[in-house]
Scaffold this active site. Sequence first.
Site, mmCIF file in Angstrom:
data_model
loop_
_atom_site.group_PDB
_atom_site.id
_atom_site.type_symbol
_atom_site.label_atom_id
_atom_site.label_comp_id
_atom_site.label_asym_id
_atom_site.label_seq_id
_atom_site.Cartn_x
_atom_site.Cartn_y
_atom_site.Cartn_z
ATOM 1 N N ALA A 168 43.006 8.617 -15.920
ATOM 2 C CA ALA A 168 42.104 9.516 -16.012
ATOM 3 C C ALA A 168 40.795 9.793 -14.791
ATOM 4 O O ALA A 168 40.861 11.012 -14.883
ATOM 5 C CB ALA A 168 41.349 9.307 -16.856
ATOM 6 N N TYR A 169 40.736 9.021 -13.582
ATOM 7 C CA TYR A 169 39.582 9.027 -13.303
ATOM 8 C C TYR A 169 40.432 9.838 -12.060
ATOM 9 O O TYR A 169 40.185 11.076 -11.577
ATOM 10 C CB TYR A 169 39.507 7.211 -12.223
ATOM 11 C CG TYR A 169 38.265 7.712 -11.169
ATOM 12 C CD1 TYR A 169 37.437 8.151 -10.951
ATOM 13 C CD2 TYR A 169 39.320 7.338 -9.970
ATOM 14 C CE1 TYR A 169 36.668 7.821 -10.160
ATOM 15 C CE2 TYR A 169 38.641 7.664 -8.432
ATOM 16 C CZ TYR A 169 36.881 7.596 -8.769
ATOM 17 O OH TYR A 169 36.979 8.296 -7.015
#
Length: 237
Positions: free
Chosen positions: A148-149
């Site tokens: 997600a980062y």
Amino acid sequence: MSASPVLITGGGQRLGRHCAERLRDDGHPVIVTYRRERPALEALRERGVVTLQADFESEAGILDFIARLKAETSSLRAIVHNASDWAPDSSGSEAGANFERLFRVHMLAPYLINLQARELLEACSEPHRDIVHMTDYVVQKGSKKHAAYAASKAGLDNLTLSFAAMYAPTIQVNAIAPAMIMHNEGDNEVYAAKVKAKSVMDMVPGPGVIYQSLRYLLDNRYVTGVTLPVDGGRHLR
């Protein structure tokens, strides 16, 4: 030296704080945002840095910050989007909320600030105005533990291209993609050696290399829409 301040989001610690300090050394007025109070902020205030608390984890928080920014200054020389959250992935029920939060911090906040603070940049009396996105080396390869980062930072990298096209020729928009710049507190010798080995330059250089890269972008009138890698040649391993 500019009379209009440079805004650095996430400027209370690490890379953001170093850049704020160096800009002050060079005589520039600086505004930084911070998420929570920490001792380093008082040292910045003593040097004349304006500090604004900001919550980029919600759209309401982002919009509230923009309103307070406009109340604080009538112009900006540059915006450096450094606010970030190195949060690992979760496979539980909070996975979706975690992704949405990283999206807001890494993409929605820069997107809305760029749109609504454009008038502040255009009000700067200097011909040179900049937006700089701090992305990450991981954008190029993804991450098994921070998907997600990596995805939200990749979105920020793409926003660099869009805003560069939208805002040319009056505002230059670029990105810096760091990797392995400095150690964290508590890193042991084994981990430090592992990190160092990922760079073909065989070093962890410290935050000065990011300020050098930022200065290059702030000083160069003919660069826009690019991502500047500052990764020690990690891609060569």
